[in-house]
Design a protein around this motif. Structure first.
Motif, PDB file in Angstrom:
ATOM      1  N   ALA A  96      52.383  38.248  46.559  1.00  0.00           N
ATOM      2  CA  ALA A  96      53.049  39.165  47.478  1.00  0.00           C
ATOM      3  C   ALA A  96      52.029  40.185  47.972  1.00  0.00           C
ATOM      4  N   VAL A  97      52.492  41.199  48.663  1.00  0.00           N
ATOM      5  CA  VAL A  97      51.557  42.131  49.303  1.00  0.00           C
ATOM      6  C   VAL A  97      50.697  42.878  48.291  1.00  0.00           C
ATOM      7  N   ASP A  98      51.199  43.077  47.083  1.00  0.00           N
ATOM      8  CA  ASP A  98      50.394  43.768  46.078  1.00  0.00           C
ATOM      9  C   ASP A  98      49.230  42.910  45.585  1.00  0.00           C
ATOM     10  N   GLN A  99      49.364  41.586  45.708  1.00  0.00           N
ATOM     11  CA  GLN A  99      48.282  40.699  45.288  1.00  0.00           C
ATOM     12  C   GLN A  99      47.387  40.274  46.463  1.00  0.00           C
ATOM     13  N   LEU A 100      47.954  40.239  47.655  1.00  0.00           N
ATOM     14  CA  LEU A 100      47.222  39.774  48.839  1.00  0.00           C
ATOM     15  C   LEU A 100      47.476  40.748  49.983  1.00  0.00           C
ATOM     16  N   ALA A 101      46.532  41.645  50.202  1.00  0.00           N
ATOM     17  CA  ALA A 101      46.739  42.753  51.144  1.00  0.00           C
ATOM     18  C   ALA A 101      47.012  42.276  52.563  1.00  0.00           C
ATOM     19  N   GLY A 102      46.485  41.110  52.938  1.00  0.00           N
ATOM     20  CA  GLY A 102      46.685  40.600  54.288  1.00  0.00           C
ATOM     21  C   GLY A 102      48.121  40.242  54.614  1.00  0.00           C
ATOM     22  N   LEU A 103      48.987  40.183  53.608  1.00  0.00           N
ATOM     23  CA  LEU A 103      50.402  39.885  53.851  1.00  0.00           C
ATOM     24  C   LEU A 103      51.169  41.075  54.432  1.00  0.00           C
ATOM     25  N   ASP A 143      41.630  49.960  58.463  1.00  0.00           N
ATOM     26  CA  ASP A 143      40.994  49.981  59.785  1.00  0.00           C
ATOM     27  C   ASP A 143      40.663  48.544  60.199  1.00  0.00           C
ATOM     28  N   PRO A 144      41.206  48.042  61.325  1.00  0.00           N
ATOM     29  CA  PRO A 144      40.930  46.666  61.749  1.00  0.00           C
ATOM     30  C   PRO A 144      39.444  46.349  61.853  1.00  0.00           C
ATOM     31  N   GLY A 145      38.643  47.360  62.114  1.00  0.00           N
ATOM     32  CA  GLY A 145      37.214  47.128  62.273  1.00  0.00           C
ATOM     33  C   GLY A 145      36.500  46.741  60.993  1.00  0.00           C
ATOM     34  N   VAL A 146      37.109  47.003  59.845  1.00  0.00           N
ATOM     35  CA  VAL A 146      36.459  46.667  58.571  1.00  0.00           C
ATOM     36  C   VAL A 146      37.207  45.562  57.818  1.00  0.00           C
ATOM     37  N   VAL A 147      38.192  44.938  58.460  1.00  0.00           N
ATOM     38  CA  VAL A 147      38.925  43.830  57.832  1.00  0.00           C
ATOM     39  C   VAL A 147      38.017  42.616  57.712  1.00  0.00           C
ATOM     40  N   LYS A 148      38.112  41.908  56.580  1.00  0.00           N
ATOM     41  CA  LYS A 148      37.314  40.706  56.331  1.00  0.00           C
ATOM     42  C   LYS A 148      38.224  39.534  56.001  1.00  0.00           C
ATOM     43  N   ALA A 149      37.663  38.333  56.040  1.00  0.00           N
ATOM     44  CA  ALA A 149      38.426  37.131  55.706  1.00  0.00           C
ATOM     45  C   ALA A 149      38.993  37.213  54.293  1.00  0.00           C
ATOM     46  N   GLU A 150      38.268  37.875  53.404  1.00  0.00           N
ATOM     47  CA  GLU A 150      38.713  38.004  52.015  1.00  0.00           C
ATOM     48  C   GLU A 150      40.037  38.767  51.891  1.00  0.00           C
ATOM     49  N   ASP A 151      40.367  39.579  52.900  1.00  0.00           N
ATOM     50  CA  ASP A 151      41.636  40.296  52.873  1.00  0.00           C
ATOM     51  C   ASP A 151      42.824  39.358  53.009  1.00  0.00           C
ATOM     52  N   PHE A 152      42.573  38.128  53.453  1.00  0.00           N
ATOM     53  CA  PHE A 152      43.642  37.152  53.663  1.00  0.00           C
ATOM     54  C   PHE A 152      43.554  35.981  52.685  1.00  0.00           C
ATOM     55  N   PHE A 153      42.744  36.129  51.637  1.00  0.00           N
ATOM     56  CA  PHE A 153      42.447  35.023  50.719  1.00  0.00           C
ATOM     57  C   PHE A 153      42.746  35.420  49.278  1.00  0.00           C
ATOM     58  N   LEU A 171      53.724  41.018  57.453  1.00  0.00           N
ATOM     59  CA  LEU A 171      53.922  39.650  57.938  1.00  0.00           C
ATOM     60  C   LEU A 171      55.270  39.057  57.520  1.00  0.00           C
ATOM     61  N   GLY A 172      55.941  39.681  56.555  1.00  0.00           N
ATOM     62  CA  GLY A 172      57.291  39.238  56.204  1.00  0.00           C
ATOM     63  C   GLY A 172      57.359  37.959  55.393  1.00  0.00           C
ATOM     64  N   ILE A 173      56.275  37.568  54.728  1.00  0.00           N
ATOM     65  CA  ILE A 173      56.276  36.351  53.915  1.00  0.00           C
ATOM     66  C   ILE A 173      55.515  36.595  52.619  1.00  0.00           C
ATOM     67  N   SER A 174      55.786  35.770  51.619  1.00  0.00           N
ATOM     68  CA  SER A 174      55.024  35.738  50.372  1.00  0.00           C
ATOM     69  C   SER A 174      55.338  34.421  49.695  1.00  0.00           C
ATOM     70  N   LEU A 175      54.675  34.176  48.568  1.00  0.00           N
ATOM     71  CA  LEU A 175      54.988  32.967  47.812  1.00  0.00           C
ATOM     72  C   LEU A 175      54.761  33.220  46.343  1.00  0.00           C
ATOM     73  N   ALA A 176      55.132  32.223  45.538  1.00  0.00           N
ATOM     74  CA  ALA A 176      54.897  32.298  44.101  1.00  0.00           C
ATOM     75  C   ALA A 176      54.644  30.895  43.586  1.00  0.00           C
ATOM     76  N   ARG A 177      53.730  30.799  42.608  1.00  0.00           N
ATOM     77  CA  ARG A 177      53.542  29.555  41.869  1.00  0.00           C
ATOM     78  C   ARG A 177      54.325  29.695  40.561  1.00  0.00           C
ATOM     79  N   ILE A 178      55.112  28.667  40.228  1.00  0.00           N
ATOM     80  CA  ILE A 178      55.908  28.700  39.002  1.00  0.00           C
ATOM     81  C   ILE A 178      55.481  27.533  38.121  1.00  0.00           C
TER      82      ILE A 178
END
Length: 220
Positions: A78-85, A48-58, A88-95
């Motif tokens: 990816a989306v399983d680690q960062l729900a805000g993704l 629900d957009p009304g309960v989204v927080k900054a932490e959802d994107f961090f 959005l069609g993007i993700s990243l990885a640290r190697i």
């Protein structure tokens, strides 16, 4: 007048083709189900957009543990680690790479990858499809260098420096997926037929059995 009718017909045709085009898949498969059995959007329900927080994107990402058979570790964001993704069609990885660390040959079935080296020296490369004669493109990358791996192609990274190495990979999907070639071939569940692998790889059955008995470590 005929030209105008032709233009209208052409526009109608092209618009119908565009609207019928399937979106890129965001998961390995989606078995069709009756509506009462459940509905998913991109494999996730939306908050629900009304309960989204900054932490959802961090998300804070720690260095990966390279104490494993490949002396490297991939930390996916990816989306399983960062729900805000989601969507959005993007993700990243640290190697992270210890000396001689290897991110073994693998593919991302749903994403192209752009890699930037933060520390160390990496030997990287990818192999083109059969249509392009399986050409191998390689490069030695140093700090600040960038390299691109096209979607779906087999690629790898090897630490050829004297110390540790770190890279960040950006991927063009919220859920790019990873198929590690050796693990997929020899640790499929249930196993791929020994006869199939022996004939495909032109090896004897005993060697295939030995390979299937090995422990195949695959990075995420």
């Amino acid at each position: 007048m005929k030209a105008a009718y032709l233009l209208v017909a052409l526009l109608a045709f092209t618009s119908s083709v565009v609207s019928a085009y399937d979106p890129s898949p965001l998961q390995d498969f989606c078995v069709a189900a009756k509506e009462r059995d459940g509905v998913f959007v991109n494999g996730k329900f939306c908050k629900d957009p009304g309960v989204v927080k900054a932490e959802d994107f961090f998300l804070h990402v720690e260095p990966g543990n390279t104490d494993n058979p490949l002396s490297a570790e991939v930390t996916a964001v990816a989306v399983d680690q960062l729900a805000g993704l989601n969507t959005l069609g993007i993700s990243l990885a640290r190697i992270d790479f210890a000396p001689k660390g290897l991110n073994a040959p693998h593919t991302h079935p749903r994403a192209s990858e752009i890699l930037i080296v933060l520390e160390g020296t990496l030997y990287v490369g990818f192999v083109t499809s059969n249509q392009n004669q399986n050409r191998l493109f390689t490069k030695v990358l140093n700090k600040g260098d960038v390299f691109v791996f096209p979607i779906g192609l087999i690629h790898f990274q090897l630490n050829v420096g004297y110390g540790n190495a770190v890279a960040i990979a950006g991927l063009s999907s919220q859920n790019p997926g990873t198929i590690t070639i050796g693990k997929a071939l020899f640790k499929a569940n249930p196993p791929i037929s020994v006869e199939v692998l022996a004939r495909a790889l032109q090896l004897d059955n005993k060697l295939i059995e030995d390979l299937q008995n090995n422990s195949w470590y695959g990075l995420h």
